[in-house]
Design an enzyme around this catalytic site. Sequence first.
Site, PDB file in Angstrom:
ATOM      1  N   HIS A 179      18.250 -24.972 -33.582  1.00 19.08           N
ATOM      2  CA  HIS A 179      17.872 -24.066 -32.488  1.00 19.08           C
ATOM      3  C   HIS A 179      16.529 -23.388 -32.750  1.00 19.08           C
ATOM      4  O   HIS A 179      16.253 -22.309 -32.221  1.00 19.08           O
ATOM      5  CB  HIS A 179      18.943 -22.990 -32.250  1.00 19.08           C
ATOM      6  CG  HIS A 179      20.323 -23.543 -32.123  1.00 19.08           C
ATOM      7  ND1 HIS A 179      20.818 -24.030 -30.941  1.00 19.08           N
ATOM      8  CD2 HIS A 179      21.306 -23.714 -33.059  1.00 19.08           C
ATOM      9  CE1 HIS A 179      22.061 -24.464 -31.135  1.00 19.08           C
ATOM     10  NE2 HIS A 179      22.367 -24.295 -32.403  1.00 19.08           N
ATOM     11  N   SER A 309     -12.845 -26.267 -35.559  1.00 21.10           N
ATOM     12  CA  SER A 309     -13.110 -25.549 -34.320  1.00 21.10           C
ATOM     13  C   SER A 309     -14.586 -25.215 -34.256  1.00 21.10           C
ATOM     14  O   SER A 309     -15.205 -24.853 -35.266  1.00 21.10           O
ATOM     15  CB  SER A 309     -12.279 -24.259 -34.261  1.00 21.10           C
ATOM     16  OG  SER A 309     -12.710 -23.413 -33.217  1.00 21.10           O
TER      17      SER A 309
END
Length: 508
Positions: A179, A309
């Site tokens: 989960h 980046s």
Amino acid sequence: MTSNDEYQTPFNTRYCSEEMKQLFSPRTRFSTWRQLWVHSDSSFSARLRVSASSRLTKVQVWLAEAEKELGLAGISDQAVAEMQAHVTIKDNEFAIVAEEETRRRHDVMAHVHGFGLVAPSAAGIIHLGATSCYVTDNADLIFLKKGLDLLLPKLATIIKKLSDFARKYRDQACLGYTHGQPAALTTVGKRACLWIQDLLMDLRNIERSRSDIRFRGVKGATGTQGTFLALFKGDHSKVEELDDLVTEKAGFNSVFKISSQTYSRKIDLDVCNSLGSFGATCERIFTDIRHLAMMKEMEEPFEKDQIGSSAMAYKRNPMRSERICALGRKLQNLPMDAVATYAHQWFERTLDDSAIRRISIPESFLCADALLLLLDNVTSGLVVYPAVINRRIAQELPFLATEHIIMALSEVGVSRQEAHEEIRVLSHQAAAVVKMEGKDNDLIERIRKAEFFKPIIGQLDQLLEPKSFYGRAPQQVDKFTGPGGEVEKALEKYGDVAREVGRVDLNV
């Protein structure tokens, strides 16, 4: 116009191997159409490596030779020789064929015309008794089979490399998640085996779809072989022999005994489904890896001068894993083209299958090929950070250990219900410190200070040993990837597959 003035598919410009691009190239396609009349003694893989300007040698006829062997008149040695000399379509012939197709609006007849210009003695017998699908469908079946032959060893290579990785980290404990929440511990190697198991299913599916591919053979306009029966004056045995002989010359072990004008488009659906399922596996696995990179537990290779980046110089973005997820998503959606195409065929054939198949079938193979190159690149250099993993375990293990602590107290005579309540209260206090104050989990320190837990204080270090929480994970890795295991059995036929499968363009 130059290529920079026109749209170029990224599969060609960035992502795919030369051998896969060449397989689905116009030269290979149209030379294979000619090849359905002329056969090379060299292997198909060798033919793929023939340069654009060279010619195939040592050729013998498929359809025409088979017809001649079975006694059909009108096929001269000169015609065969001229066809043999012009199997590989040359650069200057493309323009001639294109002009003819503009006039005739029929691609196969344009190529029959073009072939006849360079082999004039054969012009009258090229395509004798055949329909367009003799060349188009049989060629497509060749491409399906050979395309899968290119993909399967690459997939085997990925499985082998991931298996080596799994064995290396067989007993490196890590948090397991259910989960999306921390659960019982597993190991890095055991998690990798989950990925491998899915890839083994893909290997099995692709192998099966490969083994189901048969040759269409010589069947005629609606699959009845009527034109060939007429050519052989009603001799049914000669027609059957022709079908089998051409199939054998084309390198297939079996032929569809029943077809319409086309081979069943369910074959395309079957092949594309196996590739699409592999695409889903890729996205599934590399979503895990992207999450692990986000948590700094594992990451893909990162080159010395690579930039993550343009704005944030510190970043190490998982760009290859992201690309894999993107291409995996593309590949898993392509089978819908094959589903709709198969479902919408009418009677013995309609032409609404043609344009879509020209796009979706090559793209399925090119996309799968691109994914395998990326998978090889990433699995060759996966980086694991045990210190980060162990720190994350340390944050969660006190909670995971509560059941062990309760059982240890029960063994020395403490009421389980009382132990449960005491540890519940302390667990909630420790959780509040983590969530509300952003501090480390201090449950164990609270337990050490509480008089209630004094009977088992001496056992705490042992109760918190990570290896006691991951069960048989290392042994499962050994059984799965080791001698006689599932991985070894699946890879036996591929021999030494621990090799690099191709170059990867690292541009996004």
